[in-house]
Design an enzyme around this catalytic site. Structure first.
Site, PDB file in Angstrom:
ATOM      1  N   HIS A 136      44.452  33.864  35.262  1.00  0.00           N
ATOM      2  CA  HIS A 136      44.937  34.566  36.461  1.00  0.00           C
ATOM      3  C   HIS A 136      44.302  35.951  36.562  1.00  0.00           C
ATOM      4  CE1 HIS A 136      47.956  36.231  39.326  1.00  0.00           C
ATOM      5  NE2 HIS A 136      47.823  37.312  38.573  1.00  0.00           N
ATOM      6  N   GLU A 137      44.281  36.692  35.443  1.00  0.00           N
ATOM      7  CA  GLU A 137      43.702  38.038  35.454  1.00  0.00           C
ATOM      8  C   GLU A 137      42.206  37.996  35.755  1.00  0.00           C
ATOM      9  OE1 GLU A 137      45.377  40.821  35.357  1.00  0.00           O
ATOM     10  OE2 GLU A 137      47.231  39.670  35.177  1.00  0.00           O
ATOM     11  N   HIS A 168      41.429  37.808  39.381  1.00  0.00           N
ATOM     12  CA  HIS A 168      41.364  39.094  40.085  1.00  0.00           C
ATOM     13  C   HIS A 168      39.947  39.663  40.025  1.00  0.00           C
ATOM     14  CE1 HIS A 168      45.536  39.554  41.094  1.00  0.00           C
ATOM     15  NE2 HIS A 168      45.951  39.472  39.846  1.00  0.00           N
ATOM     16  N   GLU A 189      47.650  38.235  44.593  1.00  0.00           N
ATOM     17  CA  GLU A 189      48.307  37.496  43.516  1.00  0.00           C
ATOM     18  C   GLU A 189      48.289  35.997  43.798  1.00  0.00           C
ATOM     19  OE1 GLU A 189      49.180  38.764  40.639  1.00  0.00           O
ATOM     20  OE2 GLU A 189      48.454  40.687  41.411  1.00  0.00           O
ATOM     21  N   ASP A 228      46.495  33.251  41.397  1.00  0.00           N
ATOM     22  CA  ASP A 228      47.213  32.057  40.939  1.00  0.00           C
ATOM     23  C   ASP A 228      46.437  30.796  41.302  1.00  0.00           C
ATOM     24  OD1 ASP A 228      49.296  33.471  39.830  1.00  0.00           O
ATOM     25  OD2 ASP A 228      50.666  33.171  41.516  1.00  0.00           O
TER      26      ASP A 228
END
EC number: 3.4.24.84
Length: 461
Positions: free
Chosen positions: A301-302, A305, A380, A384
């Site tokens: 997930h990070e 980004h 976000e 995801d």
């Protein structure tokens, strides 16, 4: 063209006897009323006694009740501390505390400082420090209560009083070490560049922000936490393979002792958006409670980004916002009626003007915060979805639920409150977007088929 428009606006707004103080106090009270109306809406949600339907298969009743109780305790604390800060703010404005502290700063410099430290810049820096010290002392009871009563009651506080005080001293030392040169340069640029100061100030603050992104993880974080390399093992190999697959410029994989202060969990990466190696930092509390695949899903997930340039886009937006603030400040920097209404009849210190300008600007901050939250929530969802496409749907869903349980985050939220206060979608919204199909309770601890949890620093992963 921009500068000419701003100068005309400045002349129009500089009206003798204009009630700036009443306007600022009115803005402040309106903002306080809005915040507490939103808090009341959220408090009603926190009084519900049934698990949200989207989570009734994953969250047990005891966990939900404890989460609701924690949320109510935080809301009550927020109301009391907010009321205190509101009364303090109004008292500062109505009793002309700004000119009083400004005069005290000038007296101290005149009596005890060498002659070379006289002048507006030195007085401004001392004023900011004295005012910050007053705020610090006034807020000590709330800070102590938050850590050693509220967080302690729900099992999150891991700090000792000694560590709490040490962190406070380190924070003050850093404020002085960085505040003096940055504050001095900030004021010097304004004094030397005339009406076009906001262009130069914007460039300077961009350099400061990028420098901070470089310095913070290297020098500041180690002053407060211990960082260790992630031990060789399956997790390290998996994360390195994932980073290589995504062409993420991984420099280091580290574990941070977040458990030193709190039981809350997280993970993040640091580094400049466009150049250089990046560092991935994992909280030891996350390692303690999550399986290797779940930790990997959080990091996916990070990395999402990073892959979608969210950090760069946020930096761009923050710079646009900063330019807007500095440009608008040029309208108020020499406003005689503004200074006079707050007790400054003979002088117009730039630092005081900047503080008063921020008071006037506060209503727009609520709008900007709302818009920014809408944008970051969309990011976000994108991160995801990125992790889900990589095949981590089940692990990411389980890890989000575990993090929710570990942090006792609110399981549900009033939509209006969430819009103003949540930079992330709430859990039920994220799981719905992921098309989560959980069908069993999720525990905050590792499942029985995982290895027995050990201290993160001692584990072979």
């Amino acid at each position: 063209m921009i500068q000419a428009f701003l100068q005309r606006l400045a002349r129009w707004l500089d009206r003798p006897l204009f009630p700036w103080k009443k306007l600022v106090v009115g803005f402040s009270l309106a903002e306080f009323a809005l915040e507490n109306w939103l808090l009341f809406r959220q408090y009603r949600v926190l009084q519900r006694d049934t698990v949200p339907k989207a989570l009734d298969k994953e969250i047990d009743r005891d966990t939900f009740d404890k989460s609701q109780s924690y949320g109510r305790a935080k809301a009550q604390f927020s109301f009391v501390s907010g009321l205190f800060n509101q009364l303090k703010s109004i008292a500062v404005l109505y009793f002309d505390v700004y000119p009083i502290v400004w005069g005290v700063a000038g007296t101290i410099l005149a009596r005890y400082a060498p002659a070379r430290f006289s002048g507006e810049i030195s007085q401004s820096l001392l004023f900011v420090y004295l005012f910050g010290l007053i705020d610090l002392i006034a807020g000590l009871p709330f800070s102590y209560y938050h850590s050693f009563v509220l967080e302690e009651r729900f099992g999150f506080n891991k700090m000792t009083v000694k560590l709490w005080l040490t962190d406070m001293v380190k924070g003050q030392a850093l404020a002085v070490a960085f505040g003096i040169p940055i504050g001095s340069a900030f004021l010097a640029i304004i004094n030397k560049t005339g009406q076009s100061f906001f262009y130069y100030l914007w460039v300077f603050m961009l350099v400061v922000q990028i420098s901070a992104m470089t310095i913070y993880p290297i020098f500041i974080v180690p002053m407060f936490n211990k960082l260790e390399p992630l031990k060789p093992g399956k997790l390290k190999e998996s994360v390195e393979a994932l980073a290589s697959k995504l062409e993420f410029p991984l420099g280091e994989l580290q574990v941070i002792d977040g458990s030193k202060r709190s039981a809350h969990s997280n993970a993040y990466f640091t580094g400049l958006p466009w150049i250089g190696k990046k560092k991935i930092v994992i909280y030891d509390t996350l390692l303690e409670k999550s399986t290797e695949k779940e930790v990997e899903a959080v990091l996916a997930h990070e990395l999402g980004h990073w892959k979608m340039n969210h950090t760069s886009r946020l930096l761009f937006i923050s710079q646009a916002h900063m330019f807007y603030i500095f440009a608008l400040f040029s309208v108020f920097i020499n406003n005689r009626s503004l200074y006079a209404d707050f007790g400054f009849h003979r002088e117009r210190p730039v630092m005081i003007g900047f503080l008063l300008f921020n008071e006037i600007l506060s209503p727009t901050d609520s709008i900007i915060k709302l818009l920014l939250n809408m944008w970051t929530r969309s990011m976000e969802y994108e991160a995801d979805a990125f992790a889900v496409k990589l095949g981590y749907a089940a692990e990411l869903g389980a890890s989000l639920i575990k993090l929710q349980i570990q942090n006792l985050s609110s399981m549900d939220a009033d939509w209006f409150y969430s819009s103003f206060h949540h930079s992330h979608p709430i859990l039920t919204e994220r799981l719905k977007a992921m098309d989560w199909k959980g069908d069993k309770k999720v525990s905050a601890a590792k499942s029985a088929d995982e290895e027995k949890p050990l201290k993160a620093a001692d584990r072979e992963l």
